[in-house]
Design a protein around this motif. Structure first.
Motif, short mmCIF file in Angstrom:
data_model
loop_
_atom_site.label_atom_id
_atom_site.label_comp_id
_atom_site.label_asym_id
_atom_site.label_seq_id
_atom_site.Cartn_x
_atom_site.Cartn_y
_atom_site.Cartn_z
N ASP A 18 0.84 -1.20 0.00
CA ASP A 18 0.00 0.00 0.00
C ASP A 18 0.87 1.24 0.00
N TRP A 19 0.43 2.30 -0.66
CA TRP A 19 1.19 3.55 -0.71
C TRP A 19 0.24 4.72 -0.85
N GLU A 20 0.74 5.88 -0.58
CA GLU A 20 -0.03 7.11 -0.69
C GLU A 20 0.86 8.19 -1.27
N VAL A 21 0.32 8.98 -2.16
CA VAL A 21 1.03 10.11 -2.73
C VAL A 21 0.26 11.36 -2.36
N GLN A 22 0.97 12.34 -1.81
CA GLN A 22 0.34 13.60 -1.43
C GLN A 22 1.17 14.74 -1.99
N LEU A 23 0.52 15.63 -2.70
CA LEU A 23 1.19 16.82 -3.21
C LEU A 23 0.59 18.04 -2.54
N THR A 24 1.44 18.92 -2.10
CA THR A 24 0.98 20.16 -1.49
C THR A 24 1.76 21.32 -2.08
N TRP A 31 10.58 24.88 3.18
CA TRP A 31 11.18 23.60 2.79
C TRP A 31 12.50 23.83 2.08
N ASN A 32 13.37 22.84 2.22
CA ASN A 32 14.69 22.85 1.59
C ASN A 32 14.88 21.55 0.83
N GLU A 33 15.75 21.59 -0.13
CA GLU A 33 16.19 20.39 -0.81
C GLU A 33 17.71 20.44 -0.84
N ASN A 34 18.33 19.45 -0.24
CA ASN A 34 19.79 19.42 -0.08
C ASN A 34 20.29 20.71 0.57
N GLY A 35 19.53 21.19 1.54
CA GLY A 35 19.93 22.37 2.31
C GLY A 35 19.69 23.70 1.62
N MET A 36 19.01 23.70 0.48
CA MET A 36 18.76 24.94 -0.26
C MET A 36 17.27 25.17 -0.42
#
Length: 63
Positions: A18-24, A31-36
């Motif tokens: 089972d899985w769930e995908v949530q987009l916000t 939020w950061n991605e790789n500290g940026m």
């Protein structure tokens, strides 16, 4: 979403997991991605992140 689900299928659906995908749409300052922080929309840096499909140091875009 169909493309995303197709990529996940071998590790989820095809294994009976089972899985769930949530987009916000969150405030980019929270939020950061790789500290940026993500680049601003419509910028060369945003386009580079999209092309590379990963966080890339700002100013790395070369014409």
């Amino acid at each position: 979403m169909d493309r995303y689900e197709a990529v996940l299928a071998p590790w989820t659906k095809d294994r009976g997991i089972d899985w769930e995908v949530q987009l916000t749409e969150d405030d980019r300052n929270l939020w950061n991605e790789n500290g940026m922080n993500p680049p601003l929309p419509g910028t060369d840096d945003e386009e580079l992140w999209r092309i590379q499909n990963k966080a890339v140091l700002y100013g790395s875009y070369k014409l």
